[in-house]
Design a protein around this motif. Structure first.
Motif, PDB file in Angstrom:
ATOM      1  N   ALA A 353       7.574 -11.559   5.217  1.00  0.00           N
ATOM      2  CA  ALA A 353       6.178 -11.261   4.882  1.00  0.00           C
ATOM      3  C   ALA A 353       5.444 -10.657   6.077  1.00  0.00           C
ATOM      4  O   ALA A 353       4.691  -9.686   5.933  1.00  0.00           O
ATOM      5  CB  ALA A 353       5.466 -12.526   4.415  1.00  0.00           C
ATOM      6  N   ALA A 354       5.675 -11.201   7.271  1.00  0.00           N
ATOM      7  CA  ALA A 354       5.009 -10.679   8.471  1.00  0.00           C
ATOM      8  C   ALA A 354       5.473  -9.262   8.781  1.00  0.00           C
ATOM      9  O   ALA A 354       4.677  -8.399   9.184  1.00  0.00           O
ATOM     10  CB  ALA A 354       5.280 -11.602   9.655  1.00  0.00           C
ATOM     11  N   ILE A 355       6.774  -9.022   8.601  1.00  0.00           N
ATOM     12  CA  ILE A 355       7.312  -7.689   8.855  1.00  0.00           C
ATOM     13  C   ILE A 355       6.626  -6.653   7.965  1.00  0.00           C
ATOM     14  O   ILE A 355       6.183  -5.598   8.431  1.00  0.00           O
ATOM     15  CB  ILE A 355       8.833  -7.674   8.634  1.00  0.00           C
ATOM     16  CG1 ILE A 355       9.539  -8.361   9.803  1.00  0.00           C
ATOM     17  CG2 ILE A 355       9.348  -6.240   8.467  1.00  0.00           C
ATOM     18  CD1 ILE A 355      11.020  -8.558   9.610  1.00  0.00           C
ATOM     19  N   TYR A 356       6.506  -6.952   6.678  1.00  0.00           N
ATOM     20  CA  TYR A 356       5.951  -5.953   5.766  1.00  0.00           C
ATOM     21  C   TYR A 356       4.426  -5.877   5.822  1.00  0.00           C
ATOM     22  O   TYR A 356       3.844  -4.871   5.427  1.00  0.00           O
ATOM     23  CB  TYR A 356       6.482  -6.186   4.354  1.00  0.00           C
ATOM     24  CG  TYR A 356       7.948  -5.807   4.282  1.00  0.00           C
ATOM     25  CD1 TYR A 356       8.334  -4.472   4.299  1.00  0.00           C
ATOM     26  CD2 TYR A 356       8.940  -6.786   4.284  1.00  0.00           C
ATOM     27  CE1 TYR A 356       9.667  -4.114   4.295  1.00  0.00           C
ATOM     28  CE2 TYR A 356      10.282  -6.429   4.278  1.00  0.00           C
ATOM     29  CZ  TYR A 356      10.639  -5.088   4.285  1.00  0.00           C
ATOM     30  OH  TYR A 356      11.963  -4.725   4.296  1.00  0.00           O
ATOM     31  N   ARG A 357       3.787  -6.931   6.357  1.00  0.00           N
ATOM     32  CA  ARG A 357       2.360  -6.785   6.668  1.00  0.00           C
ATOM     33  C   ARG A 357       2.170  -5.721   7.748  1.00  0.00           C
ATOM     34  O   ARG A 357       1.249  -4.899   7.673  1.00  0.00           O
ATOM     35  CB  ARG A 357       1.775  -8.122   7.137  1.00  0.00           C
ATOM     36  CG  ARG A 357       1.539  -9.131   6.024  1.00  0.00           C
ATOM     37  CD  ARG A 357       0.718 -10.319   6.513  1.00  0.00           C
ATOM     38  NE  ARG A 357       0.598 -11.323   5.463  1.00  0.00           N
ATOM     39  CZ  ARG A 357       1.375 -12.391   5.351  1.00  0.00           C
ATOM     40  NH1 ARG A 357       2.333 -12.598   6.264  1.00  0.00           N
ATOM     41  NH2 ARG A 357       1.214 -13.242   4.370  1.00  0.00           N
ATOM     42  N   LEU A 358       3.050  -5.749   8.754  1.00  0.00           N
ATOM     43  CA  LEU A 358       2.979  -4.733   9.810  1.00  0.00           C
ATOM     44  C   LEU A 358       3.306  -3.351   9.266  1.00  0.00           C
ATOM     45  O   LEU A 358       2.643  -2.361   9.622  1.00  0.00           O
ATOM     46  CB  LEU A 358       3.957  -5.098  10.933  1.00  0.00           C
ATOM     47  CG  LEU A 358       3.615  -6.320  11.787  1.00  0.00           C
ATOM     48  CD1 LEU A 358       4.737  -6.611  12.771  1.00  0.00           C
ATOM     49  CD2 LEU A 358       2.302  -6.092  12.529  1.00  0.00           C
ATOM     50  N   VAL A 359       4.307  -3.260   8.405  1.00  0.00           N
ATOM     51  CA  VAL A 359       4.714  -1.966   7.850  1.00  0.00           C
ATOM     52  C   VAL A 359       3.588  -1.342   7.040  1.00  0.00           C
ATOM     53  O   VAL A 359       3.202  -0.175   7.249  1.00  0.00           O
ATOM     54  CB  VAL A 359       5.981  -2.135   6.978  1.00  0.00           C
ATOM     55  CG1 VAL A 359       6.222  -0.882   6.135  1.00  0.00           C
ATOM     56  CG2 VAL A 359       7.194  -2.420   7.851  1.00  0.00           C
ATOM     57  N   PHE A 360       3.015  -2.110   6.114  1.00  0.00           N
ATOM     58  CA  PHE A 360       1.960  -1.551   5.266  1.00  0.00           C
ATOM     59  C   PHE A 360       0.644  -1.416   6.024  1.00  0.00           C
ATOM     60  O   PHE A 360      -0.152  -0.510   5.731  1.00  0.00           O
ATOM     61  CB  PHE A 360       1.783  -2.418   4.017  1.00  0.00           C
ATOM     62  CG  PHE A 360       2.905  -2.270   3.028  1.00  0.00           C
ATOM     63  CD1 PHE A 360       3.057  -1.103   2.299  1.00  0.00           C
ATOM     64  CD2 PHE A 360       3.836  -3.291   2.848  1.00  0.00           C
ATOM     65  CE1 PHE A 360       4.104  -0.942   1.395  1.00  0.00           C
ATOM     66  CE2 PHE A 360       4.877  -3.152   1.947  1.00  0.00           C
ATOM     67  CZ  PHE A 360       5.017  -1.977   1.221  1.00  0.00           C
ATOM     68  N   GLY A 361       0.412  -2.283   6.995  1.00  0.00           N
ATOM     69  CA  GLY A 361      -0.785  -2.127   7.821  1.00  0.00           C
ATOM     70  C   GLY A 361      -0.742  -0.856   8.645  1.00  0.00           C
ATOM     71  O   GLY A 361      -1.730  -0.136   8.764  1.00  0.00           O
ATOM     72  N   GLY A 362       0.430  -0.552   9.209  1.00  0.00           N
ATOM     73  CA  GLY A 362       0.579   0.701   9.952  1.00  0.00           C
ATOM     74  C   GLY A 362       0.431   1.913   9.060  1.00  0.00           C
ATOM     75  O   GLY A 362      -0.159   2.931   9.462  1.00  0.00           O
ATOM     76  N   THR A 363       0.949   1.811   7.842  1.00  0.00           N
ATOM     77  CA  THR A 363       0.794   2.903   6.876  1.00  0.00           C
ATOM     78  C   THR A 363      -0.669   3.150   6.566  1.00  0.00           C
ATOM     79  O   THR A 363      -1.142   4.299   6.566  1.00  0.00           O
ATOM     80  CB  THR A 363       1.555   2.564   5.576  1.00  0.00           C
ATOM     81  OG1 THR A 363       2.947   2.403   5.876  1.00  0.00           O
ATOM     82  CG2 THR A 363       1.381   3.667   4.543  1.00  0.00           C
ATOM     83  N   ALA A 364      -1.421   2.076   6.302  1.00  0.00           N
ATOM     84  CA  ALA A 364      -2.844   2.210   5.989  1.00  0.00           C
ATOM     85  C   ALA A 364      -3.614   2.794   7.165  1.00  0.00           C
ATOM     86  O   ALA A 364      -4.510   3.633   6.979  1.00  0.00           O
ATOM     87  CB  ALA A 364      -3.418   0.849   5.594  1.00  0.00           C
ATOM     88  N   MET A 365      -3.283   2.392   8.375  1.00  0.00           N
ATOM     89  CA  MET A 365      -3.985   2.916   9.549  1.00  0.00           C
ATOM     90  C   MET A 365      -3.747   4.418   9.706  1.00  0.00           C
ATOM     91  O   MET A 365      -4.683   5.180   9.992  1.00  0.00           O
ATOM     92  CB  MET A 365      -3.527   2.184  10.809  1.00  0.00           C
ATOM     93  CG  MET A 365      -4.210   2.660  12.086  1.00  0.00           C
ATOM     94  SD  MET A 365      -3.660   1.746  13.553  1.00  0.00           S
ATOM     95  CE  MET A 365      -4.266   0.111  13.155  1.00  0.00           C
ATOM     96  N   ALA A 366      -2.497   4.853   9.504  1.00  0.00           N
ATOM     97  CA  ALA A 366      -2.194   6.279   9.617  1.00  0.00           C
ATOM     98  C   ALA A 366      -2.955   7.083   8.567  1.00  0.00           C
ATOM     99  O   ALA A 366      -3.493   8.164   8.862  1.00  0.00           O
ATOM    100  CB  ALA A 366      -0.695   6.501   9.467  1.00  0.00           C
ATOM    101  N   LEU A 367      -3.022   6.581   7.347  1.00  0.00           N
ATOM    102  CA  LEU A 367      -3.749   7.279   6.281  1.00  0.00           C
ATOM    103  C   LEU A 367      -5.248   7.326   6.583  1.00  0.00           C
ATOM    104  O   LEU A 367      -5.918   8.334   6.303  1.00  0.00           O
ATOM    105  CB  LEU A 367      -3.504   6.594   4.938  1.00  0.00           C
ATOM    106  CG  LEU A 367      -2.057   6.615   4.425  1.00  0.00           C
ATOM    107  CD1 LEU A 367      -1.955   5.857   3.103  1.00  0.00           C
ATOM    108  CD2 LEU A 367      -1.554   8.046   4.251  1.00  0.00           C
ATOM    109  N   PHE A 368      -5.776   6.255   7.153  1.00  0.00           N
ATOM    110  CA  PHE A 368      -7.208   6.213   7.487  1.00  0.00           C
ATOM    111  C   PHE A 368      -7.551   7.263   8.536  1.00  0.00           C
ATOM    112  O   PHE A 368      -8.539   7.995   8.401  1.00  0.00           O
ATOM    113  CB  PHE A 368      -7.581   4.818   7.994  1.00  0.00           C
ATOM    114  CG  PHE A 368      -8.991   4.711   8.489  1.00  0.00           C
ATOM    115  CD1 PHE A 368     -10.059   4.664   7.603  1.00  0.00           C
ATOM    116  CD2 PHE A 368      -9.255   4.667   9.856  1.00  0.00           C
ATOM    117  CE1 PHE A 368     -11.368   4.576   8.063  1.00  0.00           C
ATOM    118  CE2 PHE A 368     -10.547   4.581  10.327  1.00  0.00           C
ATOM    119  CZ  PHE A 368     -11.621   4.534   9.427  1.00  0.00           C
TER     120      PHE A 368
END
Length: 384
Positions: A353-368
């Motif tokens: 869960a922690a790994i994919y929080r980082l994965v999707f959080g990084g994705t959202a930051m790049a899109l922002f």
């Protein structure tokens, strides 16, 4: 005939962009790859794809589309055959690199070829048609590919794909015109001067255009099985994701009749950002919500032709190939980089869960970041 040949070629390209989501885990198990090696193998296709964009653009400017595209696609066919015969990480890696090389000229070749033959509006409609028809390749690389690999194995699947790519290369070689009629840059650009600095606002957009495709192409499988269990029907989820991508691809030409291209790009990024944030907060929310988010992130890639059309208004005719190549390089470098970064994150000593929080959080930051630059830094009169 050229429309059919280019549609078939784009079908093959879309298949190879997405097939690793099904084949990749099987290759990793068979070759005993680490998470980092899996990430590098997934990114190899997009890395070579990206690096070939400018050389391919230069070749198009000099020789046209027909022979550069056909010959390079033969390299892709050889790469798929090599992957099918691979027994080590490095042979598989080289095969993936060759497949990326083979697919590199296809999308840009569609834009360039129709742009040389037709007015921008007509060329855009032809390109959208090819993109829509070819996007079915992503659907074939989901459940049908899962069924095929279950019955005959991933090596036979890669060998079959090699034959498909070779057939498409022959179709391109025999169907496209060798020499295209010359047209002045005044006719194709409306007298617009060369304004490279004005393209800078598109750089973050191009770098993140296909970021959502990283999940469809490689990381959706590991994410779904790590979070929801190994009994998860990954093939069904990927099929649903592909169907959404295809449906939005066919809807795009109609949306362009009602809204400006820049409005569609902006709205798409807002939806992608919110989707990424949802899974960053709760990656295990539910299999249905996760599937919906993966589908929306993947569908973002459909605005690729819209962004390229916006860029072409600022590109002079005689440098359109190298200009489009530079922008496409960023698109696929973004996919390659993100896949590798996700592999590094997956190797961290954290729970799933922690790994994919980082994965999707990084994705959202790049899109922002891309969205803010696109909206705030777009020069007046650059919208499509």
């Amino acid at each position: 005939m050229s429309l059919s040949a280019l549609s078939a070629a784009f079908f093959a390209s879309m298949y190879f962009r997405s097939y690793f989501g099904v084949v990749g885990p099987l290759v990793a198990d068979d070759l005993a790859l680490s998470p980092a090696e899996f990430g590098w193998l997934a990114s190899a296709f997009f890395g070579s794809f990206a690096l070939l964009q400018i050389p391919v653009g230069i070749a198009f400017d000099r020789w046209g589309v027909r022979w550069p595209m056909a010959l390079v696609m033969v390299v892709g066919a050889a790469g798929s055959a090599l992957l099918a015969a691979s027994s080590t990480f490095w042979s598989a890696f080289i095969g993936q690199v060759a497949i990326g090389i083979g697919c590199a000229p296809i999308f840009m070749g569609v834009l360039y070829y129709f742009g040389r033959l037709h007015s921008p509006d007509r060329a855009g409609r032809f390109a959208a048609t090819v993109s829509s028809v070819g996007s079915v390749g992503a659907l074939v690389s989901a459940s049908p590919l899962s069924f095929f690999t279950a019955e005959w194995g991933w090596r036979v699947a890669c060998s079959t794909a090699s034959v498909m790519m070779l057939a498409c290369a022959l179709a391109v070689a025999t169907s496209l015109r060798h020499a295209l009629p010359a047209r002045s840059s005044q006719q194709t650009t409306g007298g617009a001067p060369w304004r490279l600095p004005r393209l800078a606002y598109l750089i973050p957009i191009c770098f993140t255009l296909s970021l959502g495709g990283t999940f469809r192409n490689a990381w959706a499988g590991p994410y779904l099985t790590d979070i929801f269990g190994h009994g998860t029907d990954t093939g069904a989820v990927l099929t649903a994701v592909s169907v959404v991508g295809i449906a939005t691809s066919f809807a795009l030409p109609f949306a362009l009749l009602r809204w400006r291209g820049q409005t569609i790009v902006t709205a798409t990024y807002v939806v992608g950002l919110l989707s990424g944030l949802l899974l960053a907060v709760s990656p295990d929310i539910s299999i249905y919500a996760a599937s919906a988010v993966l589908a929306l992130l993947y569908a973002m890639g459909n605005v690729h032709p819209v962004a390229m059309t916006e860029a072409q208004a600022l590109l002079p005719y005689q440098m359109r190939g190298v200009g489009l190549g530079a922008l496409n390089t960023l698109v696929f470098l973004g996919v390659s980089a993100s896949s590798s970064v996700f592999g590094i994150i997956a190797g961290l000593p954290l729970d799933a869960a922690a790994i994919y929080r980082l994965v999707f959080g990084g994705t959202a930051m790049a899109l922002f970041i891309a969205l803010v630059v696109y909206v705030a830094c777009r020069p007046p009169g650059s919208g499509s």
